[in-house]
Write a protein that holds these residues in place. Structure first.
Motif, short mmCIF file in Angstrom:
data_model
loop_
_atom_site.label_atom_id
_atom_site.label_comp_id
_atom_site.label_asym_id
_atom_site.label_seq_id
_atom_site.Cartn_x
_atom_site.Cartn_y
_atom_site.Cartn_z
N HIS A 100 -8.98 4.15 -4.78
CA HIS A 100 -8.08 4.43 -5.91
C HIS A 100 -8.72 4.03 -7.23
O HIS A 100 -8.50 4.68 -8.27
CB HIS A 100 -6.75 3.70 -5.72
N ALA A 103 0.83 -1.20 0.00
CA ALA A 103 0.00 0.00 0.00
C ALA A 103 0.87 1.25 0.00
O ALA A 103 0.61 2.21 -0.74
CB ALA A 103 -0.93 -0.01 1.21
N HIS A 117 -1.70 -0.53 -5.70
CA HIS A 117 -3.10 -0.62 -5.29
C HIS A 117 -3.79 -1.86 -5.82
O HIS A 117 -4.58 -2.50 -5.10
CB HIS A 117 -3.84 0.64 -5.74
N SER A 118 -3.56 -2.21 -7.08
CA SER A 118 -4.23 -3.39 -7.63
C SER A 118 -3.79 -4.66 -6.91
O SER A 118 -4.59 -5.57 -6.68
CB SER A 118 -3.95 -3.50 -9.14
N TYR A 152 -6.85 -0.96 4.17
CA TYR A 152 -6.04 -1.05 2.95
C TYR A 152 -6.88 -1.48 1.75
O TYR A 152 -6.68 -1.03 0.63
CB TYR A 152 -4.86 -2.02 3.15
N ASP A 201 -8.90 1.53 0.74
CA ASP A 201 -8.04 2.48 0.02
C ASP A 201 -7.86 2.08 -1.44
O ASP A 201 -7.85 2.93 -2.34
CB ASP A 201 -6.67 2.57 0.70
N SER A 202 -7.71 0.79 -1.67
CA SER A 202 -7.53 0.32 -3.05
C SER A 202 -8.81 0.52 -3.87
O SER A 202 -8.76 0.85 -5.06
CB SER A 202 -7.10 -1.15 -3.08
N ARG A 240 -5.47 -4.72 -3.50
CA ARG A 240 -6.89 -5.09 -3.61
C ARG A 240 -7.06 -6.61 -3.71
O ARG A 240 -7.91 -7.19 -3.01
CB ARG A 240 -7.51 -4.40 -4.82
N GLY A 262 2.26 2.08 -3.30
CA GLY A 262 1.31 2.46 -4.34
C GLY A 262 0.88 1.32 -5.24
O GLY A 262 0.37 1.54 -6.34
#
Length: 490
Positions: A55, A11, A16-17, A48, A51-52, A20, A14
Motif C-alpha cells: 500500500h 487490515a 494500513h499505517s 499483513y 500488504d501494508s 505496518r 484499511g
C-alpha cells in the motif's frame, strides 16, 4: 481476541499505517522469541505486513515479506499444524482466516509488474495450477504474455477469463488485438447475450472493435457510429473516444478534435486519449489551449502518461526540445506502451540531432501501432529503412493502410512496378481507400505516354519512369513536408 486477530481487523478496515507499525513490532518479537507465535500466526503477520508495504508502494520490500510468508506457509503445510476443516470446530476458524496463498502470489506478481520485472511476475503466476487461477490472475497473465510476445499463451488466458466472466470486455479487446476473429470472440458471448435483456448491442460492439484491430478504420467508424446513435448508448465517453482515435488514424483531424471535445465535455476528468487530442491542438497552433489542457490533466493525475505528453507537445511546438525530451521520457516511464510518448521523445531527439536514438523510439512506436501513418513519418525521408519496417509489419498482418504507405515509399525510391502492386493489394483489401486509388491513378498518368500504341507503352515504361523521377521526388518531398508538421519540420 488475540493480537494477530486485532492486526487482521485493522487490515480489513484499511488501517494500513497502523498495521505496518504493529505487525513490524510483532515480527521483531517473534524473531527474538520463535515460540511466541504459532507458525500460522507468523504467516498471517508476514502477509499483513507485506500488504501494508504494498500500500505504501514499497514493492521490493513487499516482495521480500511475501516471499518469507510463502516460505512460512510451506513449512506450515509440512508440519500439518493447520489443515482444512475436518469437522474439528476448533481448527476450522483458524484455517479459514488464513490469507490465501493464491492471493499472496497475485500480490507478488503485482509488485513485480510495478518494478517492471515482468518475467518474475509471469514465473510466480505460472506456478499457480490452472484450476486454481482466478479471473484476475488469468487476466494479468494474458496481459503479461501479450507484452512478452507469447501470443498463444495470451490468447489461452484471455479465453479463460471469458469462460469465467463472459462480459469481460477488456479480455475481448485483448483477443481481438491478437488477431482472433471477431466471429469466434462473439461466439463466446452468445449465451450471455441471449439470456440477459438489453445486451443485443454487444455483438455489434465486438464487430466494431474487430474492425478497429484489423485497421479497417472506415467500417470501424461506421459501426461505432451506429452504436453511438442508439438511444441507450448515446453520449458514451468510451465510444466517443474510440471514434476520435479512429478519425485521427484516418487523417480526419477535424472530426477527431470534435469527438475529443464532446467526450471531455461529458467527462471533465477524462484522461484516456487526451495525449492525441493535445497533439492535434498543437499541430493547429492552439498552444494556449494545449497549455490549459496539460494543467487540467495534471490536476486530475500526474501518474498517467497523458499529462506529460500534452505538456511535451506544448514544449515541442514552442521549440523547447530539451524540455519536450524530458517530458516524453517521463511519460514513457509511466507507460512504456504510450505511442504518443514514444513519438514525442523520438521527435525531440531527432530535432536535437540525435537521430539514431530517435529511430529506436520510432521503431518501437511502429511495433506498437503498425497501422498508424504518423509512426513512419520519423525516418527523415530514409525510405529504405521505412520499406524494411513496413515489410516486417506486413509479414505479420495484411492491412490496407500499410500496403498503401509501402506503395508511397516505393514510389519515392523509383520502384514503380512494386508500388503499383502494393496499391492494388491495398484496394483489394479496401476498394474505398481513396489515397491508394489516387496513388495508382497518379502513377498510371505519369507512366502512360499519350501518343504511343499499347505495345510501345510496354517498351517505353522505363523511359517514362525515369522522366518522372524528378516530378515524383518533388511530389514526395512536398508530401513529406506536409506530413512532418508533427515533428516541427519546415
Amino acid at each position: 481476541m488475540s493480537v494477530v486477530e486485532h492486526v487482521r481487523e485493522m487490515a480489513s478496515a484499511g488501517l494500513h499505517s497502523n498495521v505496518r507499525l504493529l505487525s513490524g513490532l510483532l515480527l521483531t518479537m517473534s524473531g527474538n522469541n520463535p515460540e511466541l507465535f504459532s507458525p500460522s500466526q507468523k504467516y498471517q503477520l508476514l502477509v499483513y505486513h507485506a500488504d501494508s508495504l504494498f500500500h505504501d508502494k514499497e514493492y521490493r520490500n513487499a516482495v521480500s515479506k511475501y516471499t518469507m510468508a510463502l516460505q512460512q506457509k510451506k513449512a506450515l503445510s509440512k508440519t500439518s499444524k493447520v489443515r482444512p476443516s475436518t469437522g474439528n470446530a476448533a481448527s476450522a476458524p483458524q484455517s479459514q482466516c488464513l490469507p490465501s496463498e493464491i492471493e499472496v502470489k497475485y500480490k507478488m506478481a503485482e509488485c513485480y509488474t510495478m518494478l517492471k520485472q515482468d518475467k518474475d511476475a509471469i514465473a510466480i503466476l505460472d506456478g499457480i495450477p490452472s484450476r486454481q487461477r482466478t479471473p484476475k490472475i488469468n487476466m494479468m497473465l494474458a496481459n503479461l504474455y501479450k507484452k512478452a510476445g507469447q501470443e498463444r499463451s495470451s490468447v489461452t488466458s484471455y479465453k479463460e477469463v471469458l469462460r469465467q466472466c463472459p462480459l469481460a470486455l477488456d479480455a475481448i479487446l485483448g483477443l481481438l488485438s491478437l488477431s482472433v476473429k471477431g466471429a469466434e470472440v462473439a461466439s463466446m458471448t452468445i449465451n450471455i447475450i441471449q439470456s440477459i435483456p438489453n445486451l443485443d448491442w454487444l455483438s455489434v460492439w465486438i464487430k466494431a472493435y474487430a474492425f478497429v484491430h484489423t485497421g479497417d478504420n472506415t467500417r470501424a467508424i461506421n459501426t461505432i457510429c451506429s452504436l453511438e446513435k442508439k438511444s441507450l448508448l448515446r453520449d458514451n465517453v468510451d465510444l466517443l473516444g474510440s471514434l476520435a482515435d479512429l478519425y485521427f488514424r484516418a487523417g480526419d483531424n477535424k472530426n477527431s478534435i470534435l469527438k475529443f471535445e464532446q467526450a471531455q465535455m461529458l467527462d471533465p476528468y477524462l484522461i484516456k486519449g487526451m495525449d492525441v487530442y493535445g497533439y492535434l491542438l498543437a499541430r493547429e497552433g492552439r498552444l494556449e489551449d494545449v497549455e490549459n489542457l496539460g494543467c487540467r490533466l495534471f490536476n486530475i493525475s500526474d501518474q498517467h502518461a497523458e499529462p506529460w505528453v500534452v505538456s511535451g507537445c506544448h514544449s515541442f511546438y514552442s521549440k523547447r526540445y530539451s524540455r519536450a525530451l524530458y517530458l516524453g521520457a517521463k511519460a514513457i516511464q509511466l507507460n512504456s506502451n504510450s505511442v504518443q510518448a514514444l513519438l514525442l521523445k523520438g521527435a525531440a531527439l531527432r530535432n536535437m540531432g540525435r537521430v539514431q536514438e530517435a529511430i529506436i523510439h520510432f521503431r518501437e512506436a511502429i511495433r506498437l501501432a503498425p497501422c498508424r501513418l504518423d509512426c513512419y513519418e520519423g525516418e527523415e525521408q530514409k525510405y529504405e529503412d521505412g520499406i524494411a519496417l513496413l515489410r516486417n509489419a506486413l509479414a505479420n498482418q495484411s492491412d490496407c493502410v500499410l500496403h498503401r504507405i509501402l506503395g508511397d515509399f516505393l514510389v519515392a525510391v523509383n520502384e514503380y512496378q512494386e508500388a503499383m502492386d502494393q496499391y492494388s493489394i491495398a484496394l483489394s483489401l479496401d476498394p474505398n481507400d481513396q489515397k491508394s486509388l489516387e496513388g495508382m491513378q497518379k502513377m498510371e498518368k505519369e507512366e502512360s505516354p499519350t501518343d504511343a500504341t499499347q505495345e510501345e507503352d510496354v517498351d517505353d515504361m522505363e523511359g517514362s519512369g525515369e522522366e518522372g523521377d524528378l516530378e515524383g521526388s518533388d511530389s514526395e518531398a512536398a508530401q513529406w513536408a506536409d506530413q512532418e508538421q508533427w515533428f516541427g519540420m519546415q
